[in-house]
Scaffold this active site. Sequence first.
Site, PDB file in Angstrom:
ATOM      1  N   ALA A 207       0.818  -1.209   0.000  1.00 54.84           N
ATOM      2  CA  ALA A 207       0.000   0.000   0.000  1.00 54.84           C
ATOM      3  C   ALA A 207       0.856   1.266   0.000  1.00 54.84           C
ATOM      4  CB  ALA A 207      -0.931  -0.011   1.212  1.00 54.84           C
TER       5      ALA A 207
ATOM      6  N   ARG B 263      19.147   0.493 -10.000  1.00 52.04           N
ATOM      7  CA  ARG B 263      19.146   0.954  -8.610  1.00 52.04           C
ATOM      8  C   ARG B 263      20.469   0.751  -7.897  1.00 52.04           C
ATOM      9  NH1 ARG B 263      13.219  -0.408  -6.095  1.00 52.04           N
ATOM     10  NH2 ARG B 263      12.408   1.655  -6.590  1.00 52.04           N
TER      11      ARG B 263
ATOM     12  N   GLU C 202       7.301 -10.379  -2.611  1.00 54.41           N
ATOM     13  CA  GLU C 202       8.672 -10.137  -2.140  1.00 54.41           C
ATOM     14  C   GLU C 202       9.290 -11.334  -1.431  1.00 54.41           C
ATOM     15  OE1 GLU C 202       9.050  -6.248  -0.436  1.00 54.41           O
ATOM     16  OE2 GLU C 202      11.024  -6.670   0.403  1.00 54.41           O
TER      17      GLU C 202
HETATM   18  C1  FAD Z   1       7.728   2.874   0.315  1.00 54.17           C
HETATM   19  C2  FAD Z   1       7.723   1.826  -0.750  1.00 54.17           C
HETATM   20  C3  FAD Z   1       7.531   2.199  -2.082  1.00 54.17           C
HETATM   21  C4  FAD Z   1       7.531   1.228  -3.098  1.00 54.17           C
HETATM   22  N1  FAD Z   1       7.266   1.595  -4.383  1.00 54.17           N
HETATM   23  C5  FAD Z   1       7.148   0.628  -5.342  1.00 54.17           C
HETATM   24  C6  FAD Z   1       6.732   0.959  -6.666  1.00 54.17           C
HETATM   25  O1  FAD Z   1       6.466   2.104  -6.981  1.00 54.17           O
HETATM   26  N2  FAD Z   1       6.609  -0.056  -7.551  1.00 54.17           N
HETATM   27  C7  FAD Z   1       6.876  -1.363  -7.257  1.00 54.17           C
HETATM   28  O2  FAD Z   1       6.735  -2.238  -8.103  1.00 54.17           O
HETATM   29  N3  FAD Z   1       7.261  -1.695  -6.004  1.00 54.17           N
HETATM   30  C8  FAD Z   1       7.390  -0.741  -5.052  1.00 54.17           C
HETATM   31  N4  FAD Z   1       7.752  -1.087  -3.770  1.00 54.17           N
HETATM   32  C9  FAD Z   1       7.979  -2.498  -3.470  1.00 54.17           C
HETATM   33  C10 FAD Z   1       6.656  -3.214  -3.372  1.00 54.17           C
HETATM   34  O3  FAD Z   1       5.659  -2.367  -2.908  1.00 54.17           O
HETATM   35  C11 FAD Z   1       6.746  -4.396  -2.409  1.00 54.17           C
HETATM   36  O4  FAD Z   1       7.896  -5.129  -2.618  1.00 54.17           O
HETATM   37  C12 FAD Z   1       5.562  -5.318  -2.668  1.00 54.17           C
HETATM   38  O5  FAD Z   1       4.386  -4.568  -2.639  1.00 54.17           O
HETATM   39  C13 FAD Z   1       5.544  -6.422  -1.652  1.00 54.17           C
HETATM   40  O6  FAD Z   1       4.282  -7.023  -1.713  1.00 54.17           O
HETATM   41  P1  FAD Z   1       3.994  -8.356  -0.913  1.00 54.17           P
HETATM   42  O7  FAD Z   1       2.545  -8.619  -1.081  1.00 54.17           O
HETATM   43  O8  FAD Z   1       4.958  -9.396  -1.321  1.00 54.17           O
HETATM   44  O9  FAD Z   1       4.343  -7.996   0.595  1.00 54.17           O
HETATM   45  P2  FAD Z   1       3.721  -6.887   1.566  1.00 54.17           P
HETATM   46  O10 FAD Z   1       2.953  -5.864   0.820  1.00 54.17           O
HETATM   47  O11 FAD Z   1       4.843  -6.438   2.414  1.00 54.17           O
HETATM   48  O12 FAD Z   1       2.688  -7.718   2.418  1.00 54.17           O
HETATM   49  C14 FAD Z   1       3.130  -8.717   3.319  1.00 54.17           C
HETATM   50  C15 FAD Z   1       1.955  -9.110   4.184  1.00 54.17           C
HETATM   51  O13 FAD Z   1       2.328 -10.229   4.998  1.00 54.17           O
HETATM   52  C16 FAD Z   1       1.923  -9.984   6.345  1.00 54.17           C
HETATM   53  N5  FAD Z   1       2.769 -10.774   7.244  1.00 54.17           N
HETATM   54  C17 FAD Z   1       4.081 -10.594   7.540  1.00 54.17           C
HETATM   55  N6  FAD Z   1       4.501 -11.538   8.413  1.00 54.17           N
HETATM   56  C18 FAD Z   1       3.425 -12.336   8.674  1.00 54.17           C
HETATM   57  C19 FAD Z   1       3.193 -13.463   9.528  1.00 54.17           C
HETATM   58  N7  FAD Z   1       4.150 -13.967  10.326  1.00 54.17           N
HETATM   59  N8  FAD Z   1       1.967 -14.027   9.527  1.00 54.17           N
HETATM   60  C20 FAD Z   1       0.957 -13.522   8.780  1.00 54.17           C
HETATM   61  N9  FAD Z   1       1.111 -12.444   7.966  1.00 54.17           N
HETATM   62  C21 FAD Z   1       2.336 -11.860   7.916  1.00 54.17           C
HETATM   63  C22 FAD Z   1       2.073  -8.486   6.487  1.00 54.17           C
HETATM   64  O14 FAD Z   1       1.360  -7.975   7.583  1.00 54.17           O
HETATM   65  C23 FAD Z   1       1.511  -8.016   5.143  1.00 54.17           C
HETATM   66  O15 FAD Z   1       0.104  -7.979   5.153  1.00 54.17           O
HETATM   67  C24 FAD Z   1       7.753  -0.128  -2.761  1.00 54.17           C
HETATM   68  C25 FAD Z   1       7.953  -0.500  -1.422  1.00 54.17           C
HETATM   69  C26 FAD Z   1       7.935   0.458  -0.428  1.00 54.17           C
HETATM   70  C27 FAD Z   1       8.150   0.038   0.983  1.00 54.17           C
END
Ligand code: FAD
Length: 425
Positions: A58, A297, A389
Amino acid sequence: MTEIRICASIPPMRDRASFDVLVIGSGAAGLAAAVSAERAGASVALATKTTLQACNSAKAQGGIQAAFGDDDSPEIHAEDVMRSSHETANPRLVEVLTSEAPSAIHWLEELGVEFTRQGSAGANGQAHSRAGGYRVARCGGATRHRLLQVGDRTGHAITKALRERYEGGHGVELPHHALRVLAPSDGGWVASFDTKDGSADVEAGAVVLAAGGRCFAEAGERGELSTNHPNATGEVTRIAMAAGAETRDLDALQYHPNGGAWPSTMQGYSIPETTRAYGAVLRNAAGEEFTDSLGPRDAVSAAIVAEVEKGKGVETPDRRPAVWLDTTRISPEDAEISLPYMLRRYRGAGIDPLAEPIYTYPVLHYQNGGLVIDEHAETTLEGVFACGEIAGGTHGRNRMMGNSLLECTVFGRRAGKAAAERGRS
Ligand SMILES: Cc1cc2nc3c(=O)[nH]c(=O)nc-3n(C[C@H](O)[C@H](O)[C@H](O)COP(=O)(O)OP(=O)(O)OC[C@H]3O[C@@H](n4cnc5c(N)ncnc54)[C@H](O)[C@@H]3O)c2cc1C
């Protein structure tokens, strides 16, 4: 009392709730997997550590890559990924990522995401109009303009649309369920959680791990700043490893070249890479450009650190190392369309980036490596899938901007579909 809300049609198995598919994590990857698994007809539970809204996804601002331009193609996109990764990415995963990017964008649109359209070209002419009508920018390491945006709150728009779709379906939500252990069972896998009220076990035919990276915890250990949400602590990777899952490139952590360095309220803020896409350049204390501001990067971050080590950087008022990001080169039109949130944040802190350069320094941002997956997002554990990720291979040891939200969508969809097939069989 746990917070498990079980649909009437889903009977508890012994004393445990049981589902076809259990998704861990409510970022873009987990939400995409949960929506996709439900659409494939599976009974789904989505468990997450705190609230459904809490995640890195988010916070993503800049955008999401997809080859829509007349001068672009999934193959060129894939070449850019491989080159930026220094040829360390898994070519098969990259092929899936880039070839499914356009359809992933259309899927998000069908769910309600409204990508910024090319109404008015910015004064810098940075955006191309012949890219399916989308406003697209060129991000670091890319040879073409292919970064789609929703203003500078792209991650917020994507997670909101996915979450609303999941909440509108029949899937079960398990907030405040922190995964503690994952173990095989007769029917698939059993996940044990710490909950607000104690503990809970959930059984599933297939599990999708989408719990993100570990950069918040890692930065804390290093005494550094991070862009990450406090839930990015990496324990689910360790839990999967304890269950026997293989990993790759876990040591390859990424610094965002442009962490906010001053004012103090902006420290740890990731200044969107689209600032550089729309004309901002990096300058040293003497005002000289010292690197290609649109390089990959790792190269840009290394150049900033080297410039500071040579004594050519600047110091923030609280004596932190920094260089200048000359944001005054961005046209007001581009800034209003593609950087409104960033402008609001800085102006609220008393600095106008269109009138003066801003302090910046690299900040811990992203876990490049993770659990080994195949093209269906299955890990080396049968029936355990991983996306977003937490998974490794798609970016090798150096991710390009805008490919993480894409990976979450492409491999989240794939993981959800494959897990539904597995969980129902
Ligand atoms: C500030 C910022 C800006 C970014 N900008 C960009 C961009 O412009 N474009 C782009 O492509 N990427 C961008 N990224 C990278 C990208 O947003 C993230 O790498 C990606 O959204 C990760 O998504 P995800 O669903 O894998 O993990 P997350 O979105 O981190 O979600 C992980 C989820 O797992 C949950 N969780 C963690 N541990 C546990 C547990 N033990 N048990 C149950 N649930 C758990 C967390 O609470 C969360 O809900 C950005 C990242 C950041 C921080």
